[in-house]
Design a protein around this motif. Structure first.
Motif, PDB file in Angstrom:
ATOM      1  N   UNK B  72       0.840  -1.203   0.000  1.00 23.14           N
ATOM      2  CA  UNK B  72       0.000   0.000   0.000  1.00 23.14           C
ATOM      3  C   UNK B  72       0.875   1.252   0.000  1.00 23.14           C
ATOM      4  N   UNK B  73       0.681   2.104  -0.978  1.00 21.73           N
ATOM      5  CA  UNK B  73       1.424   3.359  -1.103  1.00 21.73           C
ATOM      6  C   UNK B  73       0.523   4.493  -0.619  1.00 21.73           C
ATOM      7  N   UNK B  74       0.901   5.128   0.490  1.00 20.98           N
ATOM      8  CA  UNK B  74       0.001   6.097   1.114  1.00 20.98           C
ATOM      9  C   UNK B  74      -0.158   7.371   0.280  1.00 20.98           C
ATOM     10  N   UNK B  75       0.593   7.480  -0.800  1.00 23.19           N
ATOM     11  CA  UNK B  75       0.428   8.653  -1.669  1.00 23.19           C
ATOM     12  C   UNK B  75      -0.723   8.461  -2.663  1.00 23.19           C
ATOM     13  N   UNK B  76      -1.246   7.240  -2.761  1.00 24.99           N
ATOM     14  CA  UNK B  76      -2.276   6.981  -3.772  1.00 24.99           C
ATOM     15  C   UNK B  76      -3.675   7.250  -3.226  1.00 24.99           C
ATOM     16  N   UNK B  77      -4.671   7.370  -4.112  1.00 32.49           N
ATOM     17  CA  UNK B  77      -6.056   7.558  -3.649  1.00 32.49           C
ATOM     18  C   UNK B  77      -6.490   6.383  -2.777  1.00 32.49           C
ATOM     19  N   UNK B  78      -7.440   6.640  -1.910  1.00 32.96           N
ATOM     20  CA  UNK B  78      -7.746   5.649  -0.882  1.00 32.96           C
ATOM     21  C   UNK B  78      -8.382   4.375  -1.478  1.00 32.96           C
ATOM     22  N   UNK B  79      -9.168   4.490  -2.548  1.00 33.18           N
ATOM     23  CA  UNK B  79      -9.726   3.254  -3.122  1.00 33.18           C
ATOM     24  C   UNK B  79      -8.611   2.415  -3.746  1.00 33.18           C
ATOM     25  N   UNK B  80      -7.640   3.090  -4.317  1.00 33.13           N
ATOM     26  CA  UNK B  80      -6.497   2.383  -4.887  1.00 33.13           C
ATOM     27  C   UNK B  80      -5.669   1.719  -3.776  1.00 33.13           C
ATOM     28  N   UNK B  81      -5.553   2.389  -2.636  1.00 31.94           N
ATOM     29  CA  UNK B  81      -4.835   1.780  -1.498  1.00 31.94           C
ATOM     30  C   UNK B  81      -5.524   0.509  -1.026  1.00 31.94           C
ATOM     31  N   UNK B  82      -6.858   0.582  -0.978  1.00 28.29           N
ATOM     32  CA  UNK B  82      -7.613  -0.595  -0.553  1.00 28.29           C
ATOM     33  C   UNK B  82      -7.406  -1.737  -1.552  1.00 28.29           C
ATOM     34  N   UNK B  83      -7.481  -1.416  -2.823  1.00 21.96           N
ATOM     35  CA  UNK B  83      -7.286  -2.415  -3.880  1.00 21.96           C
ATOM     36  C   UNK B  83      -5.889  -3.017  -3.777  1.00 21.96           C
ATOM     37  N   UNK B  84      -4.891  -2.175  -3.624  1.00 21.91           N
ATOM     38  CA  UNK B  84      -3.513  -2.674  -3.526  1.00 21.91           C
ATOM     39  C   UNK B  84      -3.338  -3.557  -2.280  1.00 21.91           C
ATOM     40  N   UNK B  85      -3.939  -3.127  -1.178  1.00 22.17           N
ATOM     41  CA  UNK B  85      -3.835  -3.914   0.051  1.00 22.17           C
ATOM     42  C   UNK B  85      -4.507  -5.269  -0.095  1.00 22.17           C
ATOM     43  N   UNK B  86      -5.690  -5.294  -0.711  1.00 20.15           N
ATOM     44  CA  UNK B  86      -6.393  -6.562  -0.915  1.00 20.15           C
ATOM     45  C   UNK B  86      -5.621  -7.469  -1.866  1.00 20.15           C
ATOM     46  N   UNK B  87      -5.092  -6.879  -2.937  1.00 22.35           N
ATOM     47  CA  UNK B  87      -4.316  -7.687  -3.884  1.00 22.35           C
ATOM     48  C   UNK B  87      -3.091  -8.281  -3.190  1.00 22.35           C
ATOM     49  N   UNK B  88      -2.427  -7.479  -2.387  1.00 15.78           N
ATOM     50  CA  UNK B  88      -1.259  -7.982  -1.649  1.00 15.78           C
ATOM     51  C   UNK B  88      -1.669  -9.100  -0.694  1.00 15.78           C
ATOM     52  N   UNK B  89      -2.803  -8.925  -0.023  1.00 15.07           N
ATOM     53  CA  UNK B  89      -3.288  -9.935   0.919  1.00 15.07           C
ATOM     54  C   UNK B  89      -3.588 -11.257   0.211  1.00 15.07           C
ATOM     55  N   UNK B  90      -4.357 -11.204  -0.872  1.00 12.31           N
ATOM     56  CA  UNK B  90      -4.728 -12.449  -1.553  1.00 12.31           C
ATOM     57  C   UNK B  90      -3.535 -13.091  -2.257  1.00 12.31           C
ATOM     58  N   UNK B  91      -2.622 -12.268  -2.752  1.00  9.47           N
ATOM     59  CA  UNK B  91      -1.418 -12.832  -3.366  1.00  9.47           C
ATOM     60  C   UNK B  91      -0.580 -13.557  -2.318  1.00  9.47           C
ATOM     61  N   UNK B  92      -0.413 -12.916  -1.171  1.00 10.46           N
ATOM     62  CA  UNK B  92       0.402 -13.527  -0.121  1.00 10.46           C
ATOM     63  C   UNK B  92      -0.227 -14.812   0.411  1.00 10.46           C
ATOM     64  N   UNK B  93      -1.540 -14.789   0.660  1.00 11.25           N
ATOM     65  CA  UNK B  93      -2.182 -16.000   1.205  1.00 11.25           C
ATOM     66  C   UNK B  93      -2.200 -17.125   0.167  1.00 11.25           C
ATOM     67  N   UNK B  94      -2.266 -16.770  -1.139  1.00 11.48           N
ATOM     68  CA  UNK B  94      -2.217 -17.812  -2.180  1.00 11.48           C
ATOM     69  C   UNK B  94      -0.817 -18.424  -2.260  1.00 11.48           C
ATOM     70  N   UNK B  95       0.192 -17.584  -2.080  1.00 13.22           N
ATOM     71  CA  UNK B  95       1.569 -18.078  -2.202  1.00 13.22           C
ATOM     72  C   UNK B  95       2.053 -18.767  -0.926  1.00 13.22           C
ATOM     73  N   UNK B  96       1.360 -18.543   0.181  1.00 17.99           N
ATOM     74  CA  UNK B  96       1.752 -19.135   1.461  1.00 17.99           C
ATOM     75  C   UNK B  96       0.558 -19.844   2.080  1.00 17.99           C
ATOM     76  N   UNK B  97       0.057 -20.882   1.414  1.00 18.93           N
ATOM     77  CA  UNK B  97      -1.156 -21.546   1.925  1.00 18.93           C
ATOM     78  C   UNK B  97      -0.955 -22.172   3.305  1.00 18.93           C
ATOM     79  N   UNK B  98       0.247 -22.706   3.573  1.00 19.34           N
ATOM     80  CA  UNK B  98       0.486 -23.284   4.902  1.00 19.34           C
ATOM     81  C   UNK B  98       0.487 -22.192   5.968  1.00 19.34           C
TER      82      UNK B  98
END
Lengths: 204, 204
Positions: B72-98
Motif C-alpha cells: 500500500x502506497x500512502x500517496x495513492x487515492x484511498x480506493x487504490x490503497x484498498x485495492x492494492x492492500x487486498x491484492x497484496x493480501x490475496x497474493x500472499x495467502x495464495x503463495x503461502x497456503x500453509x
C-alpha cells in the motif's frame, strides 16, 4: 424426569462449559456438576466427551440455520430478505454466545470430525446466501449478468463479514444485533446494488 | 551451515507439517525428517513443539502484515490503497497456503498462547483497515460523517470478508488472487462509496 429433558439439561450445561473453555479444556466433571447429575449418568446418556461435543455442534448449528431461514420470508423483496436474514443471524448469535463460540471458534480446533460438522453448516449458510444473491442478480434490470462464480464469491464475502461482525458484536463493544445488521447491510447492499446495476469499481 | 539458516529450514519444514496436519497432530519426528535433521537438533534449536509453533505463527503473521503494508502506497487515492492492500493480501495467502492455514485455522485451535498471537495480528490488520476506511470517510465530500463505531464495524466486515475469500480462493475453486481482490473490491468499495456519499440502505 424424562430422558429427553435430562439430556437437554446435560447439553445445556455442556454448551456453557465448552463455550467458555473450549473442547479440550472442558471437563466432564464440571459439565456433570453444572447439570446437577453424576458423571457416570452423563456418560450413560451421551456416551463420551466427543459425542457430547458433536451433539452440541449439531444442535447449535441446526438452531442457527433454523433461525436464519425462519427469519426470511421468500415473498418479500430480496434486499428485505437479506436484511431479515442478517437481523436473525445477529440476534441469534447475540442470544446464544456459547453456541456461537462453539460453532465459530472451538469446533474448528477439536479436529476432523468437528471441523466436518461446522464446515457442513457453513456450506449450508453459504448456499442460502448464494441463492439470495443470485435472486437479486436476476431481479435487477438492465444488468450484465453476474457470473455464477462471482455470485459464489460475493456470498463467501458476505458470510465472512457476518462472522467477523458477530465476533465484534459479542465482544466488548456493546454492539446490538440491529446495529451489526445495519452496518453490514449498508456495506453489503449498496455494494451489491451497484454491482447489480452494472456499476463496477476499477483501478484508475 | 549457520545456525540462522538451519533454523529457517526447520521452521519451513515445521510450517508445512503444521499447515497440513494442524498443531496437535503434527509430529516432531516428521518435522525433523522433512528438515533433514535429527529430532534432538530441532529441540536444541527451537526448544519445544509449542515454541516452534509460536515461532511459525510470529514469522507468518509478520510476513503477512509486511506484505499488506508494503503493498500500500500512502500517496495513492484511498480506493487504490484498498485495492492494492487486498491484492497484496490475496497474493500472499495464495503463495503461502500453509502460513495462512496456520494463522487462520490451526492457531485458534492450539489454546491460549496461540490464540493471543493471532488475535494480536488480526487486531493490527483491523486497525490498518480501520485507518483506510476513516481516511476514505474524511476524503469524501458533502458527507454526513461516519461514526467511529461504524467505521470500526465496516473494517471488521471487510477483514472478515477477506478471510472468507482467502479460504475460498485457496480451496478447490481455482480462484486467482486478482479475482478474489476484484470480487471483494467491487463488493466493498461500491458499498463503502455509497456510504461515504450519504446513501444508506433502509428497510422499505
Amino acid at each position: 424426569m424424562p430422558r429427553a429433558e435430562r439430556e437437554r439439561q446435560m447439553m445445556d450445561a455442556a454448551l456453557r462449559v465448552f463455550g467458555s473453555r473450549g473442547y479440550r479444556a472442558a471437563s466432564m466433571d464440571e459439565i456433570a456438576e453444572l447439570a446437577g447429575v453424576s458423571k457416570p449418568l452423563v456418560y450413560l446418556y451421551l456416551n463420551s466427551k466427543e459425542d457430547l461435543f458433536t451433539a452440541c455442534i449439531r444442535r447449535e448449528a441446526a438452531a442457527l440455520i433454523g433461525a436464519v431461514r425462519g427469519g426470511v420470508d421468500s415473498a418479500r423483496p430480496v434486499d428485505r430478505r437479506l436484511w431479515d436474514g442478517l437481523t436473525a443471524f445477529f440476534t441469534h448469535t447475540a442470544e446464544h454466545p456459547d453456541g456461537w463460540a462453539v460453532l465459530h471458534n472451538h469446533a474448528r480446533s477439536g479436529g476432523e470430525p468437528f471441523v466436518a460438522e461446522v464446515t457442513a453448516m457453513r456450506e449450508e449458510i453459504v448456499a442460502f446466501v448464494t441463492s439470495l444473491v443470485a435472486v437479486a442478480a436476476r431481479e435487477a434490470h438492465g444488468t450484465p449478468d453476474l457470473a455464477e462464480r462471482e455470485v459464489a464469491g460475493l456470498a463467501q464475502a458476505l458470510v465472512g463479514a457476518a462472522e467477523s461482525l458477530a465476533g465484534w458484536a459479542n465482544g466488548d463493544a456493546g454492539v446490538s444485533a440491529c446495529e451489526a445488521a445495519a452496518t453490514l447491510m449498508n456495506f453489503a447492499w449498496s455494494g451489491l446494488g451497484d454491482l447489480m446495476n452494472g456499476r463496477r469499481w476499477s483501478p484508475r
